[in-house]
Design a protein around this motif. Structure first.
Motif, PDB file in Angstrom:
ATOM      1  N   MET A   1      42.846 -27.416 -48.827  1.00 36.39           N
ATOM      2  CA  MET A   1      42.030 -28.631 -48.913  1.00 36.39           C
ATOM      3  C   MET A   1      42.924 -29.851 -49.055  1.00 36.39           C
ATOM      4  N   LYS A   2      42.377 -31.014 -48.687  1.00 35.78           N
ATOM      5  CA  LYS A   2      43.141 -32.259 -48.735  1.00 35.78           C
ATOM      6  C   LYS A   2      42.408 -33.285 -49.601  1.00 35.78           C
ATOM      7  N   LEU A   3      43.105 -33.789 -50.598  1.00 32.41           N
ATOM      8  CA  LEU A   3      42.592 -34.844 -51.460  1.00 32.41           C
ATOM      9  C   LEU A   3      43.363 -36.113 -51.143  1.00 32.41           C
ATOM     10  N   VAL A   4      42.648 -37.190 -50.810  1.00 32.90           N
ATOM     11  CA  VAL A   4      43.282 -38.468 -50.494  1.00 32.90           C
ATOM     12  C   VAL A   4      42.912 -39.484 -51.563  1.00 32.90           C
ATOM     13  N   VAL A   5      43.930 -40.170 -52.078  1.00 32.54           N
ATOM     14  CA  VAL A   5      43.750 -41.178 -53.128  1.00 32.54           C
ATOM     15  C   VAL A   5      44.024 -42.542 -52.521  1.00 32.54           C
ATOM     16  N   ILE A   6      43.048 -43.442 -52.612  1.00 29.72           N
ATOM     17  CA  ILE A   6      43.188 -44.789 -52.077  1.00 29.72           C
ATOM     18  C   ILE A   6      43.218 -45.763 -53.254  1.00 29.72           C
ATOM     19  N   THR A   7      44.314 -46.497 -53.392  1.00 24.86           N
ATOM     20  CA  THR A   7      44.458 -47.424 -54.501  1.00 24.86           C
ATOM     21  C   THR A   7      44.758 -48.817 -53.989  1.00 24.86           C
ATOM     22  N   ALA A   8      44.027 -49.799 -54.499  1.00 26.03           N
ATOM     23  CA  ALA A   8      44.134 -51.174 -54.006  1.00 26.03           C
ATOM     24  C   ALA A   8      44.833 -52.095 -54.998  1.00 26.03           C
ATOM     25  N   GLY A   9      45.616 -51.530 -55.906  1.00 26.28           N
ATOM     26  CA  GLY A   9      46.368 -52.372 -56.830  1.00 26.28           C
ATOM     27  C   GLY A   9      47.366 -53.250 -56.100  1.00 26.28           C
ATOM     28  N   LEU A  10      47.566 -54.472 -56.590  1.00 26.07           N
ATOM     29  CA  LEU A  10      48.442 -55.425 -55.903  1.00 26.07           C
ATOM     30  C   LEU A  10      49.811 -55.559 -56.546  1.00 26.07           C
ATOM     31  N   THR A  11      49.932 -55.148 -57.793  1.00 15.90           N
ATOM     32  CA  THR A  11      51.204 -55.288 -58.485  1.00 15.90           C
ATOM     33  C   THR A  11      51.935 -53.951 -58.543  1.00 15.90           C
ATOM     34  N   GLN A  12      53.190 -54.034 -58.951  1.00 16.85           N
ATOM     35  CA  GLN A  12      53.967 -52.809 -59.108  1.00 16.85           C
ATOM     36  C   GLN A  12      54.876 -52.957 -60.329  1.00 16.85           C
ATOM     37  N   PRO A  13      54.630 -52.178 -61.398  1.00 20.39           N
ATOM     38  CA  PRO A  13      53.625 -51.113 -61.510  1.00 20.39           C
ATOM     39  C   PRO A  13      52.211 -51.677 -61.593  1.00 20.39           C
ATOM     40  N   ASN A  59      48.097 -50.275 -35.902  1.00 15.57           N
ATOM     41  CA  ASN A  59      49.431 -49.780 -35.607  1.00 15.57           C
ATOM     42  C   ASN A  59      49.588 -48.351 -36.118  1.00 15.57           C
ATOM     43  N   ALA A  60      50.751 -47.766 -35.906  1.00 17.14           N
ATOM     44  CA  ALA A  60      50.952 -46.351 -36.221  1.00 17.14           C
ATOM     45  C   ALA A  60      50.746 -46.063 -37.702  1.00 17.14           C
ATOM     46  N   ARG A  61      51.232 -46.961 -38.567  1.00 14.84           N
ATOM     47  CA  ARG A  61      51.117 -46.713 -39.997  1.00 14.84           C
ATOM     48  C   ARG A  61      49.663 -46.751 -40.451  1.00 14.84           C
ATOM     49  N   LEU A  62      48.892 -47.708 -39.952  1.00 10.16           N
ATOM     50  CA  LEU A  62      47.484 -47.786 -40.316  1.00 10.16           C
ATOM     51  C   LEU A  62      46.707 -46.625 -39.716  1.00 10.16           C
ATOM     52  N   ARG A  63      47.035 -46.234 -38.485  1.00  8.81           N
ATOM     53  CA  ARG A  63      46.355 -45.087 -37.874  1.00  8.81           C
ATOM     54  C   ARG A  63      46.582 -43.826 -38.695  1.00  8.81           C
ATOM     55  N   GLU A  64      47.779 -43.672 -39.231  1.00 13.64           N
ATOM     56  CA  GLU A  64      48.083 -42.505 -40.055  1.00 13.64           C
ATOM     57  C   GLU A  64      47.219 -42.487 -41.315  1.00 13.64           C
ATOM     58  N   ALA A  65      47.037 -43.663 -41.939  1.00 14.22           N
ATOM     59  CA  ALA A  65      46.201 -43.743 -43.133  1.00 14.22           C
ATOM     60  C   ALA A  65      44.744 -43.455 -42.800  1.00 14.22           C
ATOM     61  N   LEU A  66      44.258 -43.994 -41.699  1.00 14.86           N
ATOM     62  CA  LEU A  66      42.869 -43.767 -41.305  1.00 14.86           C
ATOM     63  C   LEU A  66      42.632 -42.292 -40.971  1.00 14.86           C
ATOM     64  N   ALA A  67      43.610 -41.669 -40.321  1.00 10.04           N
ATOM     65  CA  ALA A  67      43.479 -40.246 -39.998  1.00 10.04           C
ATOM     66  C   ALA A  67      43.435 -39.408 -41.271  1.00 10.04           C
ATOM     67  N   ALA A  68      44.228 -39.792 -42.276  1.00 13.82           N
ATOM     68  CA  ALA A  68      44.228 -39.054 -43.539  1.00 13.82           C
ATOM     69  C   ALA A  68      42.860 -39.114 -44.197  1.00 13.82           C
ATOM     70  N   ALA A 101      33.255 -41.669 -40.679  1.00 13.43           N
ATOM     71  CA  ALA A 101      34.352 -40.850 -41.202  1.00 13.43           C
ATOM     72  C   ALA A 101      34.062 -40.271 -42.576  1.00 13.43           C
ATOM     73  N   LEU A 102      33.217 -40.952 -43.359  1.00 12.29           N
ATOM     74  CA  LEU A 102      32.964 -40.506 -44.722  1.00 12.29           C
ATOM     75  C   LEU A 102      31.636 -39.771 -44.878  1.00 12.29           C
ATOM     76  N   ALA A 103      30.928 -39.549 -43.803  1.00  8.40           N
ATOM     77  CA  ALA A 103      29.620 -38.900 -43.881  1.00  8.40           C
ATOM     78  C   ALA A 103      29.736 -37.523 -44.525  1.00  8.40           C
ATOM     79  N   GLY A 104      29.043 -37.329 -45.649  1.00 10.89           N
ATOM     80  CA  GLY A 104      29.043 -36.056 -46.347  1.00 10.89           C
ATOM     81  C   GLY A 104      30.301 -35.765 -47.141  1.00 10.89           C
ATOM     82  N   LYS A 105      31.225 -36.705 -47.196  1.00 13.15           N
ATOM     83  CA  LYS A 105      32.509 -36.461 -47.857  1.00 13.15           C
ATOM     84  C   LYS A 105      32.417 -36.817 -49.339  1.00 13.15           C
ATOM     85  N   PRO A 106      32.882 -35.959 -50.257  1.00 10.26           N
ATOM     86  CA  PRO A 106      32.863 -36.275 -51.685  1.00 10.26           C
ATOM     87  C   PRO A 106      33.823 -37.418 -52.020  1.00 10.26           C
ATOM     88  N   VAL A 107      33.341 -38.362 -52.811  1.00  9.95           N
ATOM     89  CA  VAL A 107      34.148 -39.521 -53.203  1.00  9.95           C
ATOM     90  C   VAL A 107      33.985 -39.783 -54.692  1.00  9.95           C
TER      91      VAL A 107
END
Length: 221
Positions: A1-13, A59-68, A101-107
């Motif tokens: 199974m694949k778990l994807v974590v999306i975080t929108a924080g702007l600072t680091q840390p 672009n390639a990097r965004l496509r990779e994130a969307l595919a994930a 893409a998110l139809a029926g997907k647990p979030v």
């Protein structure tokens, strides 16, 4: 199974990233290591997302994130609260995600903010967003205010730790329900190896998780 974590924080840390990591860790424990975890830091994709709006191409990097996101068996989505809602970067990313893409997907939805007064942003902003995208949103949403960071560093108060554990358990249960079917049409519980066809009393049983939208509809006259 694949778990994807999306975080929108702007600072680091980022406290948003820290909350996301704790939720992913708790969910991983509930899944007994059966899910690989991918973290998507939206701050690193901000320019790519903006260019996609202007050009119409990812672009390639965004496509990779969307595919994930599309290939994930479950999502953890965490945003800082800005002006009593999700951040613009967070919303922009989901604006470029395919609306099927998110139809029926647990979030599992979560947010961070400076004051507890903004916790309702989870219910009036994030939950309706993912309901529109037809995701199955875990009943427990997790909000972390500044005061929830207990002894400094990455320590949480007991109340927040309990909410993290409960929300992670709900997400894990939803993901296990969607685990790919095994031979003969049976669905395997990856934590026990038992299948849906096991005799009564064997294997793991899960409490029914009723989607928020269904609960809300039941309350309407």
């Amino acid at each position: 199974m694949k778990l994807v974590v999306i975080t929108a924080g702007l600072t680091q840390p980022s406290s948003t990233r820290l909350l996301a990591d704790r939720l992913a860790e708790a969910a991983g424990q509930r899944l007994h290591g059966a899910a690989g975890t991918t973290v998507i830091e939206l701050r690193e994709l901000a320019v790519d997302i903006a260019n996609n709006f202007v050009t119409g191409f990812a672009n390639a990097r965004l496509r990779e994130a969307l595919a994930a996101v599309e290939e994930a068996d479950g999502l953890i989505a965490v945003t800082p609260v800005f002006t009593a809602s999700y951040s613009g970067l967070f919303k922009s990313f989901f604006d470029v995600v395919d609306n099927t893409a998110l139809a029926g997907k647990p979030v599992l939805i979560a947010a961070t903010g400076g004051t507890p007064r903004h916790s309702l942003a989870l219910e009036h902003a994030l939950r309706p967003l993912f309901a529109y995208l037809r995701a199955v949103v875990a009943p427990t949403a997790v909000y972390a205010a500044s005061e929830d960071w207990g002894g400094g560093g990455d320590a949480f108060t007991d109340g927040l730790s309990e909410r993290i554990s409960r929300a992670a358990a709900e997400l894990a249960d939803l993901m296990l329900r969607r685990a790919p079917g095994q031979a003969g049409g049976e669905q395997q519980d990856v934590t026990t190896g038992q299948t849906d066809g096991a005799p009564s009393g064997q294997g793991r049983e899960f409490d029914e998780v009723i989607p928020f939208e269904q609960q809300l509809a039941a309350l309407r006259p």
